[in-house]
Design a protein around this motif. Structure first.
Motif, mmCIF file in Angstrom:
data_model
loop_
_atom_site.group_PDB
_atom_site.id
_atom_site.type_symbol
_atom_site.label_atom_id
_atom_site.label_comp_id
_atom_site.label_asym_id
_atom_site.label_seq_id
_atom_site.Cartn_x
_atom_site.Cartn_y
_atom_site.Cartn_z
ATOM 1 N N UNK A 109 0.835 -1.210 0.000
ATOM 2 C CA UNK A 109 0.000 0.000 0.000
ATOM 3 C C UNK A 109 0.866 1.254 0.000
ATOM 4 N N UNK A 110 1.953 1.240 0.752
ATOM 5 C CA UNK A 110 2.852 2.396 0.788
ATOM 6 C C UNK A 110 3.503 2.627 -0.570
ATOM 7 N N UNK A 111 3.940 1.554 -1.216
ATOM 8 C CA UNK A 111 4.566 1.676 -2.541
ATOM 9 C C UNK A 111 3.562 2.206 -3.554
ATOM 10 N N UNK A 112 2.342 1.709 -3.527
ATOM 11 C CA UNK A 112 1.315 2.194 -4.457
ATOM 12 C C UNK A 112 1.012 3.674 -4.221
ATOM 13 N N UNK A 113 0.977 4.095 -2.965
ATOM 14 C CA UNK A 113 0.738 5.503 -2.664
ATOM 15 C C UNK A 113 1.878 6.366 -3.193
ATOM 16 N N UNK A 114 3.115 5.916 -3.021
ATOM 17 C CA UNK A 114 4.260 6.671 -3.533
ATOM 18 C C UNK A 114 4.235 6.761 -5.056
ATOM 19 N N UNK A 115 3.904 5.673 -5.716
ATOM 20 C CA UNK A 115 3.816 5.679 -7.185
ATOM 21 C C UNK A 115 2.741 6.658 -7.639
ATOM 22 N N UNK A 116 1.609 6.665 -6.953
ATOM 23 C CA UNK A 116 0.526 7.580 -7.322
ATOM 24 C C UNK A 116 0.961 9.032 -7.144
ATOM 25 N N UNK A 117 1.648 9.330 -6.047
ATOM 26 C CA UNK A 117 2.095 10.702 -5.799
ATOM 27 C C UNK A 117 3.122 11.134 -6.842
ATOM 28 N N UNK A 118 4.113 10.292 -7.110
ATOM 29 C CA UNK A 118 5.137 10.656 -8.086
ATOM 30 C C UNK A 118 4.562 10.760 -9.491
ATOM 31 N N UNK A 119 3.613 9.916 -9.828
ATOM 32 C CA UNK A 119 2.971 10.002 -11.145
ATOM 33 C C UNK A 119 2.217 11.315 -11.271
ATOM 34 N N UNK A 120 1.516 11.674 -10.230
ATOM 35 C CA UNK A 120 0.765 12.935 -10.272
ATOM 36 C C UNK A 120 1.704 14.134 -10.389
ATOM 37 N N UNK A 121 2.815 14.088 -9.657
ATOM 38 C CA UNK A 121 3.775 15.191 -9.743
ATOM 39 C C UNK A 121 4.423 15.260 -11.121
#
Length: 68
Positions: A34-46
């Protein structure tokens, strides 16, 4: 049902717990995923963020000078 002696002292309760094998490991893996998916989502959005707005006057100056 089974009769279970509760021991000396006249205890009147018996606690019974069950912990499935692998529960702790599963929670760790799920939390990490879940933490990795959240980080991927944040970096993708940025990464997809629009660049800062460039005023029209600046765009015209850039176009007139050939992008320099």
């Amino acid at each position: 049902m089974l009769g279970v002696p509760l021991g000396p002292g006249g205890a009147s309760r018996l606690a019974c717990t069950f912990r499935p094998p692998g529960l702790s490991e599963g929670l760790v893996v799920t939390s990490a995923t879940a933490a990795v998916l959240a980080l991927v989502a944040v970096f993708t959005r940025l990464a997809r963020r629009r660049p800062a707005h460039v005023p029209r006057r600046e765009r015209r100056r850039i176009a007139a000078t050939g992008g320099a």
